[in-house]
Design a protein around this motif. Structure first.
Motif, PDB file in Angstrom:
ATOM      1  N   VAL A 253      30.395  32.946   1.614  1.00  0.00           N
ATOM      2  CA  VAL A 253      31.036  31.664   0.857  1.00  0.00           C
ATOM      3  C   VAL A 253      32.389  32.459  -0.145  1.00  0.00           C
ATOM      4  O   VAL A 253      31.896  32.840  -1.030  1.00  0.00           O
ATOM      5  CB  VAL A 253      30.046  30.694  -0.067  1.00  0.00           C
ATOM      6  N   PRO A 254      33.343  31.978  -0.064  1.00  0.00           N
ATOM      7  CA  PRO A 254      34.385  32.586  -0.874  1.00  0.00           C
ATOM      8  C   PRO A 254      34.462  31.948  -2.224  1.00  0.00           C
ATOM      9  O   PRO A 254      33.650  30.971  -2.253  1.00  0.00           O
ATOM     10  CB  PRO A 254      35.820  32.186  -0.216  1.00  0.00           C
ATOM     11  N   LEU A 275      33.774  33.413   7.136  1.00  0.00           N
ATOM     12  CA  LEU A 275      34.018  32.586   6.068  1.00  0.00           C
ATOM     13  C   LEU A 275      33.083  31.275   6.239  1.00  0.00           C
ATOM     14  O   LEU A 275      33.411  30.468   6.911  1.00  0.00           O
ATOM     15  CB  LEU A 275      35.479  32.246   5.719  1.00  0.00           C
ATOM     16  N   GLU A 277      32.434  27.516   4.452  1.00  0.00           N
ATOM     17  CA  GLU A 277      32.719  26.634   3.404  1.00  0.00           C
ATOM     18  C   GLU A 277      31.614  25.340   3.414  1.00  0.00           C
ATOM     19  O   GLU A 277      31.611  24.620   2.579  1.00  0.00           O
ATOM     20  CB  GLU A 277      34.125  25.861   3.663  1.00  0.00           C
TER      21      GLU A 277
END
Lengths: 367, 367
Positions: A253-254, A275, A277
């Motif tokens: 999770v960025p 990635l 989200e």
């Protein structure tokens, strides 16, 4: 390993061998595949140790000692799952090598579902915990079991979000090791409607050194691992690395570069992690087909069947080549000038007397 | 385009052709390469328009009208840079096609440095603006010029961070178009020690439709574009796409999935943009070698030299194949059954009378 139901005696001996001194999962698997029965492997150990240069064989728990662990587990209501049994979690059985056994407290049937691990920082931000809870909830609604480590922060939030749908907590201590103390209620609820999994015996309190093994189980039980907030050099990144080595998907999770708790996850993305989200990202990547290739490795992977038994001189030659730098078993066999299966047998014997450590992934380090 | 210093008359005619009705950068380039001199291209326009089926030629500004724009620019202290001149920014000259001209107000020498664009949300968070300011400062210290669009939020912060080291603001309006009003002081400081760049004439106020062209200049002036906070479907993402099409590097700053302003940047990372947490990430990717391949495209790319002049019948055949769906010039030539250079000449003539639009990248749409 062969798929079989064990008799009570076999189960007790399986446990004795798994708890024997210097017997890690690599040696365990070798011994079971070589000797067929744990009792025979235990019987062979004095000879193997002597050949490797040690008069005293590695300590093996006595039958009453093993029975005491079995009784303690039964008293908790926990179930011992051995790697050869059909009830053993299939994703763990696909590890090379699998853990010899795990204790399961609660609904062990959850360990046969499609699982995703959600892990991360103990000091997670409120937003990170909220995200982990929501993600676990959404994954649960999509039919995934959620695996985590019952730690503070992200782990606890992930379990809470998936209590209704199926949550699996992997502990470094025994199945009754309640840690951190504020998770006592959560521990109890997971034991009631989820499943608690541990390689350690009941009554055992986790030490720092137990967590790498715990992390290997967290990823090993899962098709993929989602890391939510992690600083650089944190345990969650180790879990992510193990997942990648095990052929499992890694998600991260960025987060803002201004948040230290995103350094680790951003770094994972830079290294190729998917990635994440939302649960959608996980569901898309772990579609029906994913995990089809994850099955029990062929015994041939260990290639020791029909190997010549190494003699003491050959074992000494192999021992001299060991160093603190990890090398592959194959490379060591080539350097020693002996067939790989023979060198491998020699390494197992050396590991039993504590002369080396066999690492999953085909590496060995001198000790 | 040829590298030359223009006489006053040639410069005025260059400006007249660039400002002529229906002459975009694709047609401009074609006309200059076909007729050599802007005056000759202007002289040919009535014939080209007639052949394409329109009695009245496209409107071309008169010499006094062009002179008035030149005088207005001079009064501001701005400098007109034509695509054929050595002073034209080399990274813009590498575009295919380049903009025919730009106005530069301030230090036009900055346009010959190694530049990075820093762009992002107008409604950026305080943290996002702080990050943009620090990033621009660090890029400036590392020797990069920083390009942005003088908008609220990230753009303004990027300019502020790089005022000392070299900042370039690209406007959709004329070089004197102060927008937003609260950036009046920043506009003045950039005109003083940085450089303001615009394709629009002095006195012209930006309309919404001017921003795609402005964005193409932002990325076109830069070796790479860093996007700091961007919602989905925002202008910054268009700049990023243009950068990728122009062979420039795309960087994106990650953010929490809970922040709508990170949706766009996270999505860019998912699509392959380089994750950017600090100036180091940019400096590493844009090392000395980067950009060596960015040079003026060969005239042959347009492949119209020696083309047969299309006759009215052929132009009609090509016109019938146009549709609102973009198709490549090549595909259209094949369908029409004529050599590509001839079909291309026909398309330019059709574009001059407003029958189609020639897009950078070799596509055409009917109008």
């Amino acid at each position: 390993m062969q798929s079989a139901r064990l008799s009570d005696d076999q189960r007790r001996d399986w446990l004795r061998l798994a708890r024997a001194e210097n017997v890690g999962p690599v040696a365990f698997r070798y011994l079971i595949e070589t000797y067929g029965e744990p009792a025979k492997a235990i019987g062979a150990m004095p000879r193997l140790a002597e050949r490797a240069g040690r008069a005293l064989p590695p300590r093996v728990p006595s039958p009453p000692e093993a029975q005491a662990e079995l009784d303690a587990g039964a008293a908790l209501g926990a179930r011992l799952l051995c790697a050869c049994e059909p009830a053993f979690p299939p994703l763990l059985a696909a590890l090379d090598p699998p853990p010899p056994l795990v204790w399961a407290l609660g609904d062990a049937g959850l360990l046969h579902g499609r699982s995703v691990a959600v892990v991360g920082a103990r000091n997670a931000s409120a937003a990170g915990q909220r995200f982990a809870r929501g993600l676990a909830q959404d994954l649960g609604r999509a039919g995934f079991m959620v695996v985590s480590g019952l730690a503070r922060g992200v782990d606890g939030a992930a379990h809470e979000g998936s209590l209704e749908t199926g949550t699996i907590a992997v502990l470094g201590g025994g199945p009754d090791d309640i840690y951190p103390p504020e998770h006592a209620g959560l521990h109890q609820r997971i034991a009631g409607r989820g499943c608690i999994v541990s390689e350690s015996p009941p009554g055992y309190r986790a030490q720092a050194r137990d967590f790498p093994r715990r992390n290997r189980l967290v990823s090993g039980l899962s098709l993929g691992v989602v890391v939510v907030e992690a600083e650089l050099r944190s345990g969650s990144l180790i879990t992510a690395r193990l997942a990648a080595e095990q052929g499992r998907e890694v998600f991260a999770v960025p987060g803002s570069p201004l948040d230290a708790r995103a350094k680790g996850t951003n770094d994972l993305i830079r290294q190729g992690a998917t990635l994440c989200e939302s649960a959608e990202d996980v569901i898309r990547a772990l579609g029906e087909g994913f995990g089809a290739g994850l099955r029990e490795p062929e015994p041939a992977a260990y290639a020791h069947k029909g190997a010549e038994e190494p003699d003491a001189a050959l074992i000494r030659r192999v021992a001299e080549l060991l160093s603190p730098t990890p090398v592959s078993w194959d490379e060591l066999a080539r350097t020693a000038g002996v067939p790989a299966p023979t060198a491998y047998a020699a390494l197992v014997e050396l590991s039993l007397v504590g002369r080396c450590e066999l690492l999953p992934g085909g590496l060995v380090v001198g000790a």
